[in-house]
Write a protein that holds these residues in place. Sequence first.
Motif, PDB file in Angstrom:
ATOM      1  N   THR A  24       0.818  -1.208   0.000  1.00 60.68           N
ATOM      2  CA  THR A  24       0.000   0.000   0.000  1.00 60.68           C
ATOM      3  C   THR A  24       0.855   1.262   0.000  1.00 60.68           C
ATOM      4  O   THR A  24       0.438   2.302  -0.507  1.00 60.68           O
ATOM      5  N   ASP A  25       2.084   1.168   0.553  1.00 61.19           N
ATOM      6  CA  ASP A  25       2.899   2.374   0.630  1.00 61.19           C
ATOM      7  C   ASP A  25       3.523   2.754  -0.705  1.00 61.19           C
ATOM      8  O   ASP A  25       4.274   3.735  -0.781  1.00 61.19           O
ATOM      9  N   THR A  26       3.228   1.998  -1.763  1.00 62.71           N
ATOM     10  CA  THR A  26       3.636   2.439  -3.099  1.00 62.71           C
ATOM     11  C   THR A  26       2.572   3.316  -3.750  1.00 62.71           C
ATOM     12  O   THR A  26       2.768   3.814  -4.861  1.00 62.71           O
ATOM     13  N   ILE A  27       1.455   3.508  -3.070  1.00 64.21           N
ATOM     14  CA  ILE A  27       0.422   4.425  -3.555  1.00 64.21           C
ATOM     15  C   ILE A  27       0.748   5.834  -3.058  1.00 64.21           C
ATOM     16  O   ILE A  27       0.999   6.037  -1.869  1.00 64.21           O
ATOM     17  N   ARG A  28       0.743   6.777  -3.951  1.00 65.64           N
ATOM     18  CA  ARG A  28       1.051   8.161  -3.585  1.00 65.64           C
ATOM     19  C   ARG A  28       0.091   8.654  -2.499  1.00 65.64           C
ATOM     20  O   ARG A  28      -1.117   8.452  -2.575  1.00 65.64           O
ATOM     21  N   ASP A  29       0.657   9.263  -1.453  1.00 63.65           N
ATOM     22  CA  ASP A  29      -0.125   9.803  -0.340  1.00 63.65           C
ATOM     23  C   ASP A  29      -0.940   8.711   0.363  1.00 63.65           C
ATOM     24  O   ASP A  29      -2.056   8.937   0.799  1.00 63.65           O
ATOM     25  N   TYR A  30      -0.340   7.517   0.455  1.00 66.20           N
ATOM     26  CA  TYR A  30      -1.073   6.385   1.040  1.00 66.20           C
ATOM     27  C   TYR A  30      -1.442   6.618   2.505  1.00 66.20           C
ATOM     28  O   TYR A  30      -2.397   6.003   3.015  1.00 66.20           O
ATOM     29  N   HIS A  31      -0.723   7.499   3.187  1.00 66.52           N
ATOM     30  CA  HIS A  31      -1.027   7.762   4.595  1.00 66.52           C
ATOM     31  C   HIS A  31      -2.472   8.239   4.783  1.00 66.52           C
ATOM     32  O   HIS A  31      -3.064   8.023   5.850  1.00 66.52           O
TER      33      HIS A  31
END
Length: 407
Positions: free
Chosen positions: A350-357
């Motif tokens: 999921t942390d490869t999605i931009r602005d995943y936070h």
Amino acid sequence: MKKTVLREYARLIVRSGVNVQKGQDVLIYCGLDQPEFVKLVVEEAYKAKAREVTVFWQYQPLEKIRVRYESVKTMATVHEWQKARQEHYCETLPCKIHLISDDPDGLKGMNMEKVAKARKLSYPILKSYMDRCDGMQQWCIAAVPGAEWAKKVFPGMRTSQAIEKLWEAILFTSRVNEDPVKAWEEHNANLKSRCDYLNSLGIEKLHYTADNGTDLTVGMIPEAIFCGGSEDSRQGITFNPNIPTEECFISPMKGQAEGIVYSTKPLSYQGQLIDNFSVRFENGKAVEVHAEMGEELLKTLIGMDEGAAYLGECALVPQKSPIAESGLLFYNTLFDENAACHLALGRGFTDTIRDYHNKTLEECQEMGINHSMIHEDFMIGCDTMNIDAYCRDGKLVPIFRNGNWAF
């Protein structure tokens, strides 16, 4: 190996690997091979102001005995105390350190069909805890030599000599020098600069070709970005999940992979080897696999759940890297995946999605991140591999030529 050097390595794992925060708990998962080094890691964690450090010892022969005698039902049972422990971890978010040293083929002969059945039964219970912690924790996988592993990497040597040689290889490829923390800061900066360039291209799909027959096209998620080196947790804490690492990686679009790919290094899966294999994809799914060694195990792997047959990662690693240039075959994914381009079957990141936070796990999966109970890397890179990027603006950009960066 000198204790002063090993202490620097332990410090690197604690400070740059998981980056222990004051008052944070630490969990260490390890084999019985290097207890003195584990003691150093525990001490370094306390020096970093950890509140509590817990060590979980693991031993392959015991795992084989357990699988032989326990029923599938017993193996799959998640007891109330285990649920309570997982709940505690969700609330406290401890750092997790994995020190790998296992024999790459140490579970050969174990009933993997039985193991797979048990995992499929327990996974729905454990999944809720895993999802709650997704992206929240710091973790680090590093390595120490085990006797059987060392003898596989350095056959023909005395055990003590092979262990020493493996220590040297681990420390060299992990950049443990006079100031390993600084070395990793510089290495991370280099990886980030390459990721920035890749992310500037607007890549729609990657096309892999090599003279061994590999011809594979993989689609990218529009919101996905290449990552490499250090990562930031949802808590905003920077950590290095893999020591060593040489990759720039991304999670591709589920359902968009066409063609065939051939492995270039053995895969050690659940303590057993799979070697000289190929995977053919249609509509993103692995529909046909062949292997000279471990074909049934490979079929078990891609059948673990619905997502196990889809890709979760595309990683770019040049042939010109410390691990590749060492000329060693480690029979260990942590090292071998950082000597060659690789793909992963199963769960995406999921942390490869931009602005995943600011996005939920479900939102990331709706964008195209694959979900599975497994994530298994396998190596496909070689010195004839070419990779081209088809970009959304219509440009065709060379990414790899003859196994190395084309930029």
